[in-house]
Scaffold this motif. Structure first.
Motif, short mmCIF file in Angstrom:
data_model
loop_
_atom_site.label_atom_id
_atom_site.label_comp_id
_atom_site.label_asym_id
_atom_site.label_seq_id
_atom_site.Cartn_x
_atom_site.Cartn_y
_atom_site.Cartn_z
N LYS A 1 -8.90 -1.69 -9.25
CA LYS A 1 -8.20 -1.50 -8.00
C LYS A 1 -7.67 -0.08 -7.89
CE LYS A 1 -4.81 -3.24 -5.03
NZ LYS A 1 -4.96 -3.54 -3.77
N GLU A 2 -7.13 0.46 -8.96
CA GLU A 2 -6.61 1.84 -8.95
C GLU A 2 -7.70 2.83 -8.63
OE1 GLU A 2 -4.37 3.50 -12.19
OE2 GLU A 2 -3.34 1.60 -12.41
N ARG A 3 -8.84 2.59 -9.18
CA ARG A 3 -9.97 3.47 -8.95
C ARG A 3 -10.34 3.48 -7.47
NH1 ARG A 3 -15.99 2.71 -11.35
NH2 ARG A 3 -16.86 4.49 -10.27
N LYS A 4 -10.39 2.31 -6.86
CA LYS A 4 -10.69 2.22 -5.44
C LYS A 4 -9.60 2.92 -4.63
CE LYS A 4 -13.57 -1.83 -5.19
NZ LYS A 4 -13.79 -3.12 -4.60
N ASP A 5 -8.36 2.76 -5.05
CA ASP A 5 -7.25 3.42 -4.35
C ASP A 5 -7.38 4.94 -4.46
OD1 ASP A 5 -6.18 1.05 -3.57
OD2 ASP A 5 -4.63 0.98 -5.14
N ARG A 6 -7.73 5.42 -5.69
CA ARG A 6 -7.89 6.87 -5.89
C ARG A 6 -9.06 7.40 -5.05
NH1 ARG A 6 -8.76 7.33 -11.68
NH2 ARG A 6 -7.39 5.65 -12.26
N GLU A 7 -10.16 6.65 -5.04
CA GLU A 7 -11.32 7.06 -4.24
C GLU A 7 -10.97 7.07 -2.75
OE1 GLU A 7 -14.57 4.49 -5.23
OE2 GLU A 7 -14.89 5.44 -7.18
N ALA A 8 -10.24 6.07 -2.33
CA ALA A 8 -9.81 6.01 -0.93
C ALA A 8 -8.88 7.18 -0.62
CB ALA A 8 -9.12 4.68 -0.63
N GLU A 9 -7.98 7.47 -1.55
CA GLU A 9 -7.06 8.61 -1.39
C GLU A 9 -7.84 9.92 -1.32
OE1 GLU A 9 -3.64 10.69 -0.82
OE2 GLU A 9 -3.81 8.50 -0.81
N MET A 10 -8.87 10.04 -2.19
CA MET A 10 -9.70 11.25 -2.21
C MET A 10 -10.46 11.39 -0.89
SD MET A 10 -9.38 13.15 -4.81
CE MET A 10 -10.85 14.11 -5.00
N ARG A 11 -11.02 10.27 -0.40
CA ARG A 11 -11.73 10.31 0.87
C ARG A 11 -10.78 10.69 2.01
NH1 ARG A 11 -14.38 5.84 -1.32
NH2 ARG A 11 -13.02 4.40 -0.23
N LYS A 12 -9.58 10.14 1.97
CA LYS A 12 -8.57 10.45 2.99
C LYS A 12 -8.21 11.93 2.93
CE LYS A 12 -4.10 9.00 4.81
NZ LYS A 12 -3.34 10.22 4.81
N ARG A 13 -8.02 12.47 1.71
CA ARG A 13 -7.69 13.89 1.54
C ARG A 13 -8.84 14.77 2.02
NH1 ARG A 13 -5.81 15.04 -4.32
NH2 ARG A 13 -5.48 17.13 -3.48
#
Length: 107
Positions: A1-13
């Motif tokens: 889940k953290e990985r998906k959150d980080r990827e989502a955060e990276m995509r958002k950034r």
């Protein structure tokens, strides 16, 4: 889940960075267009000023030419008047001489 959150955060950034990049480019483009409009306006003003200056120079030269022609006309008229006056004086002196000669002949 953290990985998906980080990827989502990276995509958002990344999306935010792309959005900011587009905004910056849009601002630059707008500034360039405004600058070009200003340059065009200044060029138009300069062209109009040069045309007006040229018209004034042409008018000034025409006035100078007219004045020179008027001066020539006046000088010729003055010379004609002077010539007439000298001719009248000559005629008067000739008449006086003729009268004197006639008076001397009668003696």
């Amino acid at each position: 889940k953290e990985r998906k959150d980080r990827e989502a955060e990276m995509r958002k950034r990344m999306a935010d960075i792309q959005k900011k990049k587009k905004e910056i480019l849009k601002e630059r483009e707008q500034k360039v267009l405004e600058h070009m409009d200003n340059v065009d306006a200044h060029l138009k003003q300069n062209r109009e000023k040069k045309e007006k200056d040229l018209e004034l120079k042409v008018e000034l030269e025409r006035i100078k030419s007219d004045q020179a022609q008027e001066n020539v006309r006046r000088e010729k008229a003055r010379q004609r008047q002077e010539s007439r006056e000298l001719q009248e004086l000559h005629d008067d002196l000739s008449a006086i001489k003729r009268n004197r000669d006639e008076a001397l002949d009668k003696l």
